[in-house]
Design a protein around this motif. Structure first.
Motif, PDB file in Angstrom:
ATOM      1  N   LYS A   1      54.464  -2.773  45.235  1.00 34.22           N
ATOM      2  CA  LYS A   1      54.075  -1.542  45.953  1.00 34.22           C
ATOM      3  C   LYS A   1      53.310  -0.563  45.055  1.00 34.22           C
ATOM      4  CE  LYS A   1      57.640  -1.757  49.497  1.00 34.22           C
ATOM      5  NZ  LYS A   1      57.984  -3.166  49.266  1.00 34.22           N
TER       6      LYS A   1
ATOM      7  N   ASP B   1      49.794   1.127  43.991  1.00 33.78           N
ATOM      8  CA  ASP B   1      48.539   1.449  44.672  1.00 33.78           C
ATOM      9  C   ASP B   1      47.356   1.001  43.811  1.00 33.78           C
ATOM     10  OD1 ASP B   1      46.365   2.544  45.883  1.00 33.78           O
ATOM     11  OD2 ASP B   1      47.098   4.623  45.871  1.00 33.78           O
TER      12      ASP B   1
ATOM     13  N   PHE C   1      56.782   3.172  38.039  1.00 31.77           N
ATOM     14  CA  PHE C   1      57.333   1.869  38.444  1.00 31.77           C
ATOM     15  C   PHE C   1      58.055   1.249  37.261  1.00 31.77           C
ATOM     16  CE2 PHE C   1      53.762   2.911  41.056  1.00 31.77           C
ATOM     17  CZ  PHE C   1      54.153   2.538  42.337  1.00 31.77           C
TER      18      PHE C   1
ATOM     19  N   ASP D   1      50.787  -5.622  45.333  1.00 28.93           N
ATOM     20  CA  ASP D   1      51.389  -5.388  46.659  1.00 28.93           C
ATOM     21  C   ASP D   1      52.900  -5.605  46.608  1.00 28.93           C
ATOM     22  OD1 ASP D   1      48.942  -4.835  47.668  1.00 28.93           O
ATOM     23  OD2 ASP D   1      48.615  -6.800  48.595  1.00 28.93           O
ATOM     24  N   ARG D   2      53.271  -6.678  45.876  1.00 31.24           N
ATOM     25  CA  ARG D   2      54.708  -7.012  45.809  1.00 31.24           C
ATOM     26  C   ARG D   2      55.504  -5.848  45.198  1.00 31.24           C
ATOM     27  NH1 ARG D   2      57.051 -11.273  42.301  1.00 31.24           N
ATOM     28  NH2 ARG D   2      54.937 -12.024  42.026  1.00 31.24           N
TER      29      ARG D   2
END
Lengths: 220, 407
Positions: free
Chosen positions: B211, B213, B280, B208-209
């Motif tokens: 982002k 999925d 990412f 989550d940190r």
């Protein structure tokens, strides 16, 4: 009735330290030269460690030479032939070395072009030798019942030593030798001898050995 | 700090028993480790774990650190780069400083171990004291020695050959030496932050940190931003695969902030990634072990597409988490992956893309590879095996030349 052994069976275990020999092969020719020049402790390592290092795999992990020829030289037929060497037939490392040389030389005679085909950089075969340290464990059996109990408790390294290495280095430490000569049970000794340890994982081998002894004890 | 018995549930009682058996043969020797730093870096990290465990097993073990000024460490840093194959030249002053610093340390240090265990090139010259004080001497090389700069190699070789034995991490690092060369692979610690089990909530919170999925496949490479780790090649692999399979790529690692080349590589990778929302690029600060652990655990497939590699322990870390790994067959990686048994070894971008498609489309195959890989690491690349090898190394000093030793 459980027969008592004349001499108890001492369970050993062993650990290896590995030495880099500073020699490598990049094609079939240099592999052949390396095998010819390798000390027997290197032949031992490359034909035996794979089974122990990949003991969770089933079935048939090949030896290092077969693995490299198949996966790096991409010569599946030769790799299969080397993997198929029946190591149980050999009681000396010298004979295993000579058989390896014979197979590779035959191949090169039939297909000379393949001898100098190089692997991609980084895929070379590195020759390694093993120094083996063998030491007694606390497990000692005076009869078959104790023998079966010890089998359940010892490490896979111990099973490995008695099944694979004792025939090459210390014949009296083979399980079958003790069962035949000290317990006097030729039938069970033959059953142990007929197990092909090279086609089983070490865990399966251990279970099979324990099962054979237990079955024998039940029929006595 | 874990005790030796904390490892028993992981490796089995028989392994711990055999470590104790080996240690019982070494109660009468003392071992003194010497390196160049007590904090930071891989060697200190290993010694911090190993020394207490060896002591717990009853071996008289100590650890000391050499002293040196800033200039000395600049010279040894250059030496390090030269051993990695970089073209570097040394002035006579630099060579003199290296020799003098080693001489000063050998005068001032208490070199007391029956076995002197010297790590890496910085303190290598301590062995010059050997003629005066005797003892057994081990030189342990932790770095990639496959393509050393010839001048640096010749310089160090004169010292190395004064030792009883040298130790290297991978077969490719073996050199032409007059003394025996032992192979001891590095290891991972299954109880460290980087490798311990993590609750699902921790893994999810890390995703989550960043982002990422968690509902779509994640392909990850953990490594420094370094040309030799081929991050650009990894992006090309991803772009080939993403044409067919919806997935995300995570490239995560540290080292860019204090490494000028790392910053350059990172900038180039950013340019190629071109704001692709599914790529990412994560620059992680030192101490991000939990984050790395979580990213590895969240991955569908882990890549290690290095062009050159020392040992590549990130492969062992991923396999320990039962992840299917696709890696280049370089450095120590083939020791960790038996092709098609415990992972996939590749050589090219095309081959890596094909393997990645195969694993993303056949998760069952990946599960099998990951399960085999975990067992392979359990048997061969955990700290307990490393302890065993060190104890065998100590024993071997008394049994030179014997193929089989009955103790």
């Amino acid at each position: 009735m459980i027969g008592k052994a004349k001499e108890p069976f001492q369970f050993y275990t062993r650990q290896n330290i590995l030495y880099l020999l500073g020699k490598k092969a990049k094609n079939l020719n240099t592999l052949l030269t390396g095998i010819k020049e390798a000390p027997l402790s290197s032949i031992y390592h490359h034909t035996h460690h794979y089974l122990e290092q990949h003991e969770y795999l089933s079935p048939e992990p090949p030896n290092d030479f077969a693995y490299w020829v198949t996966n790096f030289l991409q010569n599946r037929a030769l790799g299969e032939e080397i993997a198929g060497i029946d190591l149980r037939q050999y009681t000396s490392l010298k004979d295993i070395q000579l058989r390896l040389i014979e197979i590779i030389e035959n191949w090169i005679r039939q297909d000379p072009e393949s001898a100098n085909r190089n692997v991609p950089q980084g895929g070379e075969f590195y020759f390694i030798a093993a120094q083996m340290f063998v030491f007694p464990t606390k497990y000692v059996a005076h009869n078959l019942l104790e023998f079966s109990q010890c089998l359940s408790s010892v490490s896979n390294h111990s099973i490995y030593f008695h099944m694979f290495e004792a025939p090459l280095f210390q014949k009296k430490s083979q399980f079958c030798y003790w069962i035949e000569n000290e317990i006097g049970d030729k039938k069970l000794a033959a059953a142990f001898r007929n197990l092909d340890p090279y086609t089983l994982t070490l865990d399966n081998l251990k279970h099979n050995l324990i099962r054979l002894v237990k079955t024998r004890l039940e029929t006595k | 700090m874990p005790t030796i018995y904390d490892y028993e549930p992981i490796v089995g009682k028989d392994v711990i028993n055999e470590l104790e058996l080996l240690a019982s043969k070494l109660t009468n020797v003392s071992v003194q480790h010497i390196n160049s730093t007590s904090v930071g870096g891989g060697v200190a990290e290993i010694l911090m774990r190993m020394v207490p465990l060896l002591k717990e097993l009853g071996i008289n073990t100590s650890w000391d650190v050499i002293k040196g000024g800033e200039k000395f460490f600049e010279v040894t840093k250059k030496m390090h780069n030269a051993l990695h194959g970089q073209k570097v030249s040394f002035s006579q002053d630099e060579i003199d400083l290296f020799i003098q610093t080693n001489e000063m340390n050998s005068r001032e240090m208490d070199l007391r171990g029956d076995i002197m265990f010297i790590h890496d090139p910085q303190p290598i010259g301590l062995v010059s004291k050997r003629e005066l004080i005797g003892h057994k001497w081990i030189w342990r090389c932790h770095i990639d020695f496959s393509h050393p700069d010839p001048f640096t190699w010749d310089f160090l070789k004169k010292y190395i050959e004064k030792y009883d034995v040298s130790v290297f991490s991978a077969p490719a690092f073996a050199r032409d030496l007059k003394i025996p060369q032992v192979l001891i692979s590095p290891s991972i610690d299954p109880l460290s932050d980087k490798n311990k089990d993590l609750p699902k909530e921790v893994i999810d919170s890390v995703l989550d940190r960043f982002k990422i999925d968690k509902n779509r496949p994640i392909v990850t490479q953990i490594s420094r931003f370094d040309y030799l780790k081929d991050p650009k090649g990894v992006i090309q692999v991803f772009q080939k695969v993403r044409k067919y399979i919806d997935c995300q790529l995570v490239l995560a690692g540290g080292g860019a902030t204090d490494d000028p080349e790392g910053a350059k590589v990172f900038a180039e990778v950013q340019e190629i990634a071109a704001n692709d929302p599914d790529i990412f690029l994560l620059l992680l600060p030192p101490g991000s072990d939990i984050e790395i652990n979580a990213l590895q655990r969240a991955s569908s497939v882990v890549l290690q597409k290095s062009l050159r590699e020392g040992f590549g322990l990130t492969v062992a870390e991923a396999l320990w988490k039962s992840k299917p790994v696709i890696a280049s067959a370089v450095g120590g990686i083939p020791l960790q992956i038996a092709n098609k048994y415990s992972g996939l070894l590749t050589h090219t971008i095309e081959g890596t893309a094909f393997a990645l498609k195969q694993l993303l489309q056949n998760p069952a195959y990946g599960l099998k590879l990951g399960a085999n890989g975990k067992e392979h690491i359990r048997k061969n690349f955990l700290i307990t095996r490393h302890l065993r090898d060190y104890m065998l190394l100590f024993l071997s000093l008394e049994h030179k030349g014997d193929d089989v030793v009955f103790l």
